[in-house]
Design a protein around this motif. Structure first.
Motif, PDB file in Angstrom:
ATOM      1  N   ALA A   1       0.602  -0.998  -0.001  1.00 18.82           N
ATOM      2  CA  ALA A   1       0.248   0.164  -0.130  1.00 18.82           C
ATOM      3  C   ALA A   1       0.784   1.152   0.622  1.00 18.82           C
ATOM      4  O   ALA A   1       0.109   1.949  -0.485  1.00 18.82           O
ATOM      5  N   VAL A   2       1.734   1.097   0.048  1.00 23.24           N
ATOM      6  CA  VAL A   2       2.833   2.113   0.175  1.00 23.24           C
ATOM      7  C   VAL A   2       3.991   2.826  -1.213  1.00 23.24           C
ATOM      8  O   VAL A   2       3.924   1.604  -1.787  1.00 23.24           O
ATOM      9  N   ARG A   3       3.471   3.637  -1.788  1.00 23.49           N
ATOM     10  CA  ARG A   3       3.486   3.765  -3.257  1.00 23.49           C
ATOM     11  C   ARG A   3       4.660   4.562  -3.366  1.00 23.49           C
ATOM     12  O   ARG A   3       5.091   5.330  -2.468  1.00 23.49           O
ATOM     13  N   GLN A   4       5.998   4.783  -4.070  1.00 22.13           N
ATOM     14  CA  GLN A   4       7.149   5.633  -3.931  1.00 22.13           C
ATOM     15  C   GLN A   4       7.788   5.880  -2.739  1.00 22.13           C
ATOM     16  O   GLN A   4       8.110   7.240  -2.856  1.00 22.13           O
ATOM     17  N   LEU A   5       8.519   4.866  -2.396  1.00 23.16           N
ATOM     18  CA  LEU A   5       8.783   4.498  -1.073  1.00 23.16           C
ATOM     19  C   LEU A   5       8.453   5.261   0.228  1.00 23.16           C
ATOM     20  O   LEU A   5       8.385   5.100   1.669  1.00 23.16           O
ATOM     21  N   ASP A   6       7.088   6.286   0.104  1.00 22.49           N
ATOM     22  CA  ASP A   6       6.795   7.280   1.218  1.00 22.49           C
ATOM     23  C   ASP A   6       5.398   7.495   1.403  1.00 22.49           C
ATOM     24  O   ASP A   6       5.064   8.666   1.817  1.00 22.49           O
ATOM     25  N   LYS A   7       4.329   7.509   0.522  1.00 19.34           N
ATOM     26  CA  LYS A   7       3.230   7.956  -0.678  1.00 19.34           C
ATOM     27  C   LYS A   7       2.074   6.250   0.128  1.00 19.34           C
ATOM     28  O   LYS A   7       1.888   5.669  -0.151  1.00 19.34           O
TER      29      LYS A   7
ATOM     30  N   LEU B  95      -7.073  11.077   0.808  1.00 12.28           N
ATOM     31  CA  LEU B  95      -6.246  12.394   1.590  1.00 12.28           C
ATOM     32  C   LEU B  95      -5.011  11.690   1.471  1.00 12.28           C
ATOM     33  O   LEU B  95      -4.451  10.702   2.202  1.00 12.28           O
ATOM     34  N   PRO B  96      -4.301  12.320  -0.222  1.00 19.24           N
ATOM     35  CA  PRO B  96      -2.859  10.671  -0.117  1.00 19.24           C
ATOM     36  C   PRO B  96      -1.746  11.707   0.905  1.00 19.24           C
ATOM     37  O   PRO B  96      -2.204  13.007   1.340  1.00 19.24           O
TER      38      PRO B  96
ATOM     39  N   THR C  42      -5.279  10.143  -7.880  1.00 22.74           N
ATOM     40  CA  THR C  42      -5.735  10.102  -6.230  1.00 22.74           C
ATOM     41  C   THR C  42      -5.816  11.696  -6.010  1.00 22.74           C
ATOM     42  O   THR C  42      -5.130  11.795  -5.003  1.00 22.74           O
ATOM     43  N   PRO C  43      -6.715  12.252  -6.613  1.00 22.66           N
ATOM     44  CA  PRO C  43      -6.763  13.429  -6.579  1.00 22.66           C
ATOM     45  C   PRO C  43      -7.377  14.088  -4.326  1.00 22.66           C
ATOM     46  O   PRO C  43      -7.838  13.396  -4.201  1.00 22.66           O
ATOM     47  N   LYS C  44      -7.055  14.931  -4.231  1.00 14.51           N
ATOM     48  CA  LYS C  44      -7.658  15.035  -2.561  1.00 14.51           C
ATOM     49  C   LYS C  44      -8.872  15.598  -2.413  1.00 14.51           C
ATOM     50  O   LYS C  44      -9.079  16.547  -2.964  1.00 14.51           O
ATOM     51  N   GLY C  45      -9.389  14.553  -1.489  1.00 15.89           N
ATOM     52  CA  GLY C  45     -10.747  15.185  -1.431  1.00 15.89           C
ATOM     53  C   GLY C  45     -11.824  14.141  -2.337  1.00 15.89           C
ATOM     54  O   GLY C  45     -13.028  14.476  -2.345  1.00 15.89           O
ATOM     55  N   ALA C  46     -11.470  13.695  -3.942  1.00 21.32           N
ATOM     56  CA  ALA C  46     -12.416  12.948  -4.211  1.00 21.32           C
ATOM     57  C   ALA C  46     -12.893  11.700  -3.522  1.00 21.32           C
ATOM     58  O   ALA C  46     -12.807  10.710  -2.561  1.00 21.32           O
ATOM     59  N   LYS C  47     -14.064  11.994  -4.176  1.00 19.83           N
ATOM     60  CA  LYS C  47     -15.334  10.207  -4.282  1.00 19.83           C
ATOM     61  C   LYS C  47     -14.680   9.492  -3.773  1.00 19.83           C
ATOM     62  O   LYS C  47     -14.350   9.047  -4.702  1.00 19.83           O
ATOM     63  N   VAL C  48     -14.806   8.309  -3.158  1.00 21.56           N
ATOM     64  CA  VAL C  48     -13.857   7.009  -3.584  1.00 21.56           C
ATOM     65  C   VAL C  48     -15.708   5.597  -2.965  1.00 21.56           C
ATOM     66  O   VAL C  48     -16.001   5.839  -1.704  1.00 21.56           O
TER      67      VAL C  48
ATOM     68  N   ALA D 121      -6.144   2.823   2.255  1.00 26.65           N
ATOM     69  CA  ALA D 121      -6.473   2.543   0.992  1.00 26.65           C
ATOM     70  C   ALA D 121      -5.712   1.769   0.181  1.00 26.65           C
ATOM     71  O   ALA D 121      -4.220   1.812   0.158  1.00 26.65           O
ATOM     72  N   THR D 122      -5.888   0.374  -0.020  1.00 22.29           N
ATOM     73  CA  THR D 122      -5.208  -0.939  -0.442  1.00 22.29           C
ATOM     74  C   THR D 122      -4.924  -1.089  -2.049  1.00 22.29           C
ATOM     75  O   THR D 122      -4.187  -2.118  -2.199  1.00 22.29           O
TER      76      THR D 122
END
Length: 407
Positions: A322-328, A340-341, A375-381, A368-369
């Motif tokens: 679930a961790v992208r680009q080492l720290d995301k 919330l990224p 993954t825009p901030k605040g986007a509905k999911v 989120a797994t």
């Protein structure tokens, strides 16, 4: 009349062409009304989520090494002679016990030497006895002035020489006994033969190699520990320090599932010049399973070691996937169902988890797994239900209270 008709025909042809062009231009210049394109379907972001829990996480250090014998020596002859007997226990791969006779060397010359030394000792003892009696007699006679002082001194010197000869003869006897004893090469410890380099009838000389042997009471593994890993370990530095538990696994066939228990008993105390790693020594008792009936751990076998480290308190273990680009990571608000990224800083990571402080994740969030491109901030999911029996969120509902569709 014929001439006038030709002129009219030539004048009418250009006019007809111009008229036709005008009519075509008028039709083509009319703007065609285009039908509006159908509106694009809005695609809802969908993801599986996982509960985040603050826990105490035990650190396990993974490293690797090769099994080594803790005591491996070259068995050598101490005397010269022909090999007269080789024990079945002195074959490559064979086991032997401490004190067992592995090789016998022709003892005839050494038995004869011992007999000669013992005869010399008997003669020396007799000469000493005679010298002592002579000295005593001289000492009695000098009291009556029957002998001179010079004769007494000669008798004393003779007695001292006889004593020295007797001591030398006794030493020669001990040496002869030792040489005779050395015709039998004994096992110095419980061990196993790695290589045999002598055969029946072969001549040996002092220090000639007979074979390679190693002890089997325990084996050792030299394990590299990086500087980052050291801060999570309490390694034994002194003899009375408590050992650290280690689990070893076959590095060649990890799927076998066979493990061996070991203990870190000491460190080498210096960092490797090239890697700047500290090497710790793990000890495995009864590596060949002679007493425990455990599968043998062979010398030279590569192993993967798992070392128990410190326990990290009040942390969150994020699944590595679930961790992208080492720290995301991407969080989901449990109430609003919005994304919330977030960037996090790990304090430890291993093959399965990335560990972050418990305070790094806001409360009321899910993780989120599911991999999402955008993954825009605040986007509905929309939450994808987890159908596994142990799922903590198996029946997530949408904002209106209806069950979220999985398809």
């Amino acid at each position: 009349m014929r001439q006038t008709g030709g002129l009219l025909l030539r004048a009418a042809l250009p006019c007809a062409i111009l008229a036709g062009g005008w009519i075509g231009f008028s039709k083509l210049s009319v703007q065609i009304e285009e039908k509006p394109a159908p509106a694009a379907d809005e695609r809802t972001l969908r993801t599986k989520v996982e509960e985040l829990e603050v826990i105490d996480y035990p650190v396990v250090i993974k490293t690797h090494g090769v099994v080594q014998a803790h005591n491996q020596v070259t068995l050598a002859a101490e005397i010269a002679g022909a090999v007269t007997k080789v024990s079945p226990s002195f074959e490559t791969g064979a086991y032997f016990s401490k004190g067992e006779t592995l090789i016998e060397i022709d003892e005839q010359n050494y038995a004869t030497a011992l007999s000669i030394a013992e005869s010399r000792l008997s003669a020396a003892k007799s000469a000493l006895k005679l010298a002592v009696l002579n000295e005593e007699r001289k000492l009695r006679l000098i009291k009556s002035n029957a002998v001179s002082q010079a004769e007494v001194e000669v008798a004393s010197a003779t007695r001292e020489q006889a004593e020295a000869d007797a001591e030398l003869a006794a030493t020669q006897v001990e040496q002869a006994k030792l040489d005779l004893k050395r015709t039998k090469v004994l096992a110095p410890f419980d061990g196993r033969v790695q290589a045999k380099s002598v055969g029946l009838g072969q001549m040996t000389s002092p220090n000639s190699p007979l074979g390679e042997i190693f002890s089997v009471d325990f084996a050792e593994v030299r394990l590299p520990i990086s500087g980052r890993q050291l801060q999570y370990l309490n390694l034994p530095e002194f003899a009375d320090d408590s050992p650290v538990e280690v689990i070893l696994q076959d590095a060649i066939n990890e799927a076998s599932g066979v493990t061996w228990r070991a203990k870190l008993v000491r460190t080498e105390g210096v960092l490797d010049e090239n890697s700047r790693e500290l090497f710790a020594i793990a000890r495995i008792d009864d590596p060949f399973g002679r007493e425990s009936n455990h599968p043998p751990l062979r010398i030279g076998q590569p192993v993967v070691a798992a070392i128990e480290g410190t326990v990290l308190q009040d942390v969150i273990a994020l699944p590595r996937g679930a961790v992208r680009q080492l720290d995301k990571i991407v969080l989901v608000d449990q109430t609003e169902r919005t994304l919330l990224p977030l960037s996090v800083e790990s304090i430890w990571s291993d093959a399965k988890h990335v560990i972050v402080p418990g305070s790094a994740i806001p409360k009321g969030k899910w993780l989120a797994t599911t991999a999402m491109v955008f993954t825009p901030k605040g986007a509905k999911v929309e939450i994808i239900p987890d159908t596994s029996p142990t799922a903590s969120i198996a029946e997530s509902t949408s904002e209106d209270g209806s069950e979220s569709a999985a398809n």
